[in-house]
Design a protein around this motif. Structure first.
Motif, mmCIF file in Angstrom:
data_model
loop_
_atom_site.group_PDB
_atom_site.id
_atom_site.type_symbol
_atom_site.label_atom_id
_atom_site.label_comp_id
_atom_site.label_asym_id
_atom_site.label_seq_id
_atom_site.Cartn_x
_atom_site.Cartn_y
_atom_site.Cartn_z
ATOM 1 N N CYS A 2 3.367 57.727 49.742
ATOM 2 C CA CYS A 2 2.390 58.008 48.718
ATOM 3 C C CYS A 2 0.805 58.331 49.063
ATOM 4 O O CYS A 2 0.035 58.499 48.404
ATOM 5 N N GLU A 25 -1.826 55.586 48.001
ATOM 6 C CA GLU A 25 -2.162 55.563 46.375
ATOM 7 C C GLU A 25 -1.498 54.414 45.612
ATOM 8 O O GLU A 25 -1.606 54.560 44.626
ATOM 9 N N LEU A 26 -0.934 53.338 46.423
ATOM 10 C CA LEU A 26 -0.214 52.353 45.669
ATOM 11 C C LEU A 26 0.970 53.006 44.673
ATOM 12 O O LEU A 26 0.979 52.309 43.562
ATOM 13 N N ALA A 27 1.813 53.900 45.242
ATOM 14 C CA ALA A 27 2.909 54.269 44.339
ATOM 15 C C ALA A 27 3.998 54.099 44.796
ATOM 16 O O ALA A 27 4.924 54.818 44.462
ATOM 17 N N CYS A 28 4.135 53.399 46.067
ATOM 18 C CA CYS A 28 5.541 53.188 46.868
ATOM 19 C C CYS A 28 5.391 51.965 47.608
ATOM 20 O O CYS A 28 4.554 51.252 47.486
ATOM 21 N N GLU A 69 -0.402 45.705 40.424
ATOM 22 C CA GLU A 69 0.240 47.022 41.046
ATOM 23 C C GLU A 69 1.011 46.609 42.394
ATOM 24 O O GLU A 69 2.048 47.471 42.524
ATOM 25 N N GLU A 70 0.446 45.829 43.322
ATOM 26 C CA GLU A 70 1.041 46.102 44.417
ATOM 27 C C GLU A 70 2.272 45.274 44.509
ATOM 28 O O GLU A 70 3.207 45.451 44.956
ATOM 29 N N ASP A 108 4.294 45.062 41.852
ATOM 30 C CA ASP A 108 5.196 45.852 41.349
ATOM 31 C C ASP A 108 5.926 46.588 42.253
ATOM 32 O O ASP A 108 7.155 46.983 42.501
ATOM 33 N N MET A 109 4.965 47.315 43.336
ATOM 34 C CA MET A 109 5.596 48.276 44.372
ATOM 35 C C MET A 109 6.456 47.289 45.384
ATOM 36 O O MET A 109 7.342 47.855 45.830
ATOM 37 N N CYS A 138 -1.239 49.828 53.060
ATOM 38 C CA CYS A 138 -2.503 50.566 52.173
ATOM 39 C C CYS A 138 -3.379 49.853 51.642
ATOM 40 O O CYS A 138 -4.381 50.384 51.232
ATOM 41 N N GLN A 139 -3.271 48.456 51.654
ATOM 42 C CA GLN A 139 -3.807 47.463 50.609
ATOM 43 C C GLN A 139 -4.806 46.435 51.436
ATOM 44 O O GLN A 139 -5.574 46.012 50.980
#
Length: 125
Positions: A59, A62-65, A86-87, A89-90, A105-106
């Motif tokens: 991603c 972008e915190l989407a995978c 959100e992290e 959740d991923m 990414c975080q």
């Protein structure tokens, strides 16, 4: 009435380069060590990409995978900033999830990460 403000430091691709580096070792799924210079302030995902380390990041950070999933030692994990919901959740989508898993990414590189070893789990490839 009391209000509490929490400040979270997040790394962004546009973070001003500090040019200060520390050495970080990525341990790949085959147990091969890759020790690389990591710029303080950069995300571990960007450090991996800058050094041709195979850490997908589909991603683009972008915190989407969960394709930049990394596993930390308990000692280092305990020093990391708190996870955003959100992290979490991923991470539920990640292979080999552990109690010390985070998304690359975080996590921003800090000076005290000098010599850190972080493991890239086997994502089934």
């Amino acid at each position: 009435l009391t209000t509490t403000t929490t400040t979270t430091t997040r790394c962004y691709h546009s973070t001003t380069p500090s040019y200060e580096t520390v050495n970080i070792t990525f341990l790949d799924p085959l147990e091969k060590e890759h020790t690389v210079p990591a710029e303080v302030g950069k995300s571990l995902l960007d450090v991996a990409h800058d050094n041709n380390i195979e850490l997908e990041g589909a991603c683009g950070g972008e915190l989407a995978c969960a394709t930049c999933h990394l596993i930390f030692s308990q000692e280092m994990y305990d020093t990391l900033s708190e996870k955003e919901p959100e992290e979490d959740d991923m991470l539920d989508l990640a292979f080999e999830l552990t109690d010390t898993s985070r998304l690359g990414c975080q996590i921003c590189v800090r000076k005290d990460m000098e010599g850190m070893v972080v493991r890239i789990p086997d994502d089934g490839y």
